[in-house]
Design an enzyme around this catalytic site. Structure first.
Site, mmCIF file in Angstrom:
data_model
loop_
_atom_site.group_PDB
_atom_site.id
_atom_site.type_symbol
_atom_site.label_atom_id
_atom_site.label_comp_id
_atom_site.label_asym_id
_atom_site.label_seq_id
_atom_site.Cartn_x
_atom_site.Cartn_y
_atom_site.Cartn_z
ATOM 1 N N ARG A 5 9.126 2.927 -7.584
ATOM 2 C CA ARG A 5 7.898 2.273 -8.278
ATOM 3 C C ARG A 5 8.469 1.858 -9.569
ATOM 4 O O ARG A 5 7.556 1.656 -10.593
ATOM 5 C CB ARG A 5 6.755 2.958 -8.544
ATOM 6 C CG ARG A 5 5.907 3.571 -7.273
ATOM 7 C CD ARG A 5 4.887 2.529 -6.823
ATOM 8 N NE ARG A 5 4.548 2.682 -5.454
ATOM 9 C CZ ARG A 5 3.175 3.063 -5.186
ATOM 10 N NH1 ARG A 5 2.369 3.157 -6.232
ATOM 11 N NH2 ARG A 5 2.892 3.370 -3.897
ATOM 12 N N ARG B 282 2.911 -1.464 -12.278
ATOM 13 C CA ARG B 282 2.119 -1.601 -13.342
ATOM 14 C C ARG B 282 2.430 -1.168 -14.583
ATOM 15 O O ARG B 282 1.913 -1.431 -15.608
ATOM 16 C CB ARG B 282 0.940 -0.791 -12.729
ATOM 17 C CG ARG B 282 -0.123 -1.697 -11.832
ATOM 18 C CD ARG B 282 -1.151 -0.894 -11.153
ATOM 19 N NE ARG B 282 -0.896 0.178 -10.501
ATOM 20 C CZ ARG B 282 -1.400 1.106 -10.010
ATOM 21 N NH1 ARG B 282 -2.640 0.893 -10.001
ATOM 22 N NH2 ARG B 282 -0.854 2.030 -9.377
ATOM 23 N N ARG C 69 1.114 -10.788 -11.765
ATOM 24 C CA ARG C 69 0.275 -10.317 -10.670
ATOM 25 C C ARG C 69 -1.309 -10.836 -10.997
ATOM 26 O O ARG C 69 -2.285 -10.689 -10.107
ATOM 27 C CB ARG C 69 0.188 -8.896 -10.698
ATOM 28 C CG ARG C 69 1.133 -8.343 -9.301
ATOM 29 C CD ARG C 69 0.823 -8.640 -7.968
ATOM 30 N NE ARG C 69 -0.629 -8.601 -7.758
ATOM 31 C CZ ARG C 69 -1.209 -7.139 -7.682
ATOM 32 N NH1 ARG C 69 -0.572 -5.958 -7.647
ATOM 33 N NH2 ARG C 69 -2.414 -7.142 -7.604
ATOM 34 N N TYR D 266 -2.723 6.636 7.057
ATOM 35 C CA TYR D 266 -3.759 5.753 6.508
ATOM 36 C C TYR D 266 -4.351 5.027 7.698
ATOM 37 O O TYR D 266 -5.675 4.532 7.636
ATOM 38 C CB TYR D 266 -2.806 4.535 6.006
ATOM 39 C CG TYR D 266 -2.460 4.712 4.220
ATOM 40 C CD1 TYR D 266 -3.367 5.068 3.426
ATOM 41 C CD2 TYR D 266 -1.174 4.925 4.158
ATOM 42 C CE1 TYR D 266 -2.958 5.438 2.152
ATOM 43 C CE2 TYR D 266 -0.688 5.522 2.835
ATOM 44 C CZ TYR D 266 -1.632 5.663 1.887
ATOM 45 O OH TYR D 266 -1.174 5.842 0.664
ATOM 46 N N ASP E 82 5.144 -3.379 0.281
ATOM 47 C CA ASP E 82 4.392 -2.072 0.231
ATOM 48 C C ASP E 82 4.340 -1.760 1.812
ATOM 49 O O ASP E 82 4.543 -2.462 2.627
ATOM 50 C CB ASP E 82 2.753 -2.421 -0.015
ATOM 51 C CG ASP E 82 2.162 -0.961 -0.197
ATOM 52 O OD1 ASP E 82 2.123 -0.461 -0.960
ATOM 53 O OD2 ASP E 82 1.532 -0.686 1.074
#
Ligand code: CP3
Length: 356
Positions: A38, A42, A51, A162, A87
């Site tokens: 990562r 962010r 973004r 998921y 992703d």
């Protein structure tokens, strides 16, 4: 076979020189290589700017943005590898599954997969489903120079969780209910997900990625016997499919202390370790013939620098007992991390390990 083809003008010397690839292959290194799970995302103000107003899955499908966001941490830090910005659910979306990535939540599936009919509707991934992936990887080859790109996919248990739960889960109740109660259906689902992950990885490698990481992030919820029976065969199928490409294969999950040996056995060249197991202990659990990746607690980055430095030095010392060591965090960079700390940590790892 592609194994001897060096993509896009990177000469054989460049290939040899990458400390990251050398460590993955358990060869001598000029310094311990480092990258961060990562690292794009962010924690970077330039990421938030790029973004702004663009939903995550839309960003993943725009090669210009994928290239820009993949490059952002490489410009900022002296990291030894780039990770492709995408992703784990991108290939699922590409085969027509109705899903979204909700900010602050994660992937959410409109119609969770809970019966045989739903499993049988999962179709294989084709290269044409994700043209933007090959395009972005090829464009990155022109930008990255000698820095290798890591391609990635979601591991079979994590993707299944998921799909079955319909979104993020701490306990994976329904997923495990299927694993225990309907083992044949569970195997059929994981087999299809393994094929999808293998194709997704091949697409990235054929376009120029020089290593791959299989993120089975949530598989630590499974005990070793069930892992061996219900998950390992599917992960092995993925690693075996990648074997002819001769790129290092990294395998990572969170809370997998009891699974490290089996995750290596599944066919990984490099076993990723979270922060819970000291690397010298992980060496014993994984056994010979594998490199390790990890494992500074991402939360350490909120402590004062001298604490970070002491802990990083400890990770390096324990990592020296492995046949190859790629420095990383024990999981992804947390969104509120100060990027300057990551810059300093990258340089520290290089200086400390080169000095020896
Ligand atoms: O820098 C990198 O590591 C490359 C990009 C990357 C992303 N997701 C971008 C992303 C990678 C390697 C992933 C993999 C991924 N996605 C995993 C495995 C890695 C891990 O952390 O264990 C998992 C479990 C997912 C599923 C997922 N997607 C989660 C849990 C989230 C976070 C949800 C949230 O908002 O807290 C996402 C969304 C996501 N994927 C973001 C990013 C940068 C955040 C989206 C945003 O910026 O709005």
């Amino acid at each position: 076979m592609p194994q001897d083809s060096v993509p896009h003008g990177a000469g054989p010397e460049q290939r040899e020189e990458s400390a990251f690839l050398l460590a993955c292959r358990r060869r001598p290194v000029p310094h311990t290589p480092v990258w961060f799970m990562r690292q794009a995302g962010r924690s970077l103000p330039e990421y938030r700017e790029a973004r702004a107003g663009i939903p995550m899955l839309e960003a993943c499908a725009r090669p210009d943005l994928v290239v820009e966001i993949t490059m952002q941490p490489v410009r900022r830090y002296a990291v030894d590898a780039a990770i492709f910005f995408s992703d784990i659910v991108v290939p699922l979306k590409a085969i027509g599954i109705d899903l979204d990535i909700k900010p602050g939540v994660g992937p959410v599936i409109a119609d969770p997969i809970r019966d045989a009919a739903a499993v049988d509707r999962l179709r294989p991934l084709e290269t044409d489903d994700v043209p933007f992936v090959s395009e972005a990887v090829r464009a990155l080859m022109g930008e990255l120079g000698g820095t290798p790109l890591i391609g990635f996919a979601g591991g079979p248990f994590t993707l299944a969780s998921y799909l079955i739960e319909g979104g993020p889960s701490k306990t994976h109740d329904r997923t495990k209910a299927m694993m225990y109660g309907e083992p044949e259906l569970f195997a059929r689902l994981l087999d299809r997900l393994a094929d999808i992950a293998a194709t997704y990885l091949k697409i990235q490698v054929e376009a120029g990625a020089r290593a791959i990481q299989l993120f089975d992030s949530w598989v630590g919820g499974v005990g070793p016997e069930d892992y061996r029976t219900s998950v390992l065969p599917h992960s092995r199928k993925i690693f075996t499919a990648l074997e002819p490409y001769d790129v290092p294969r990294i395998h990572f999950g969170v809370g997998t202390g009891e699974l490290l040996g089996l995750m290596g056995e599944a066919g990984a060249d490099v076993v990723g370790v979270d922060w819970r197991v000291p690397l010298d202990e992980a060496v014993l659990r994984v056994g010979p013939g594998k490199a390790l990746q990890g494992n500074l607690d991402p939360a350490i980055l909120f402590a004062p620098w001298d604490v970070i430095a002491t802990r990083a030095r400890d990770v390096l010392a324990r990592g020296r007992t492995a046949e190859g060591h790629v420095f990383n965090l024990g999981h992804g960079v947390l969104p509120t991390t100060d990027p300057d700390m990551l810059a300093r940590l990258t340089d520290f790892v290089h200086e400390e390990s080169a000095a020896r």
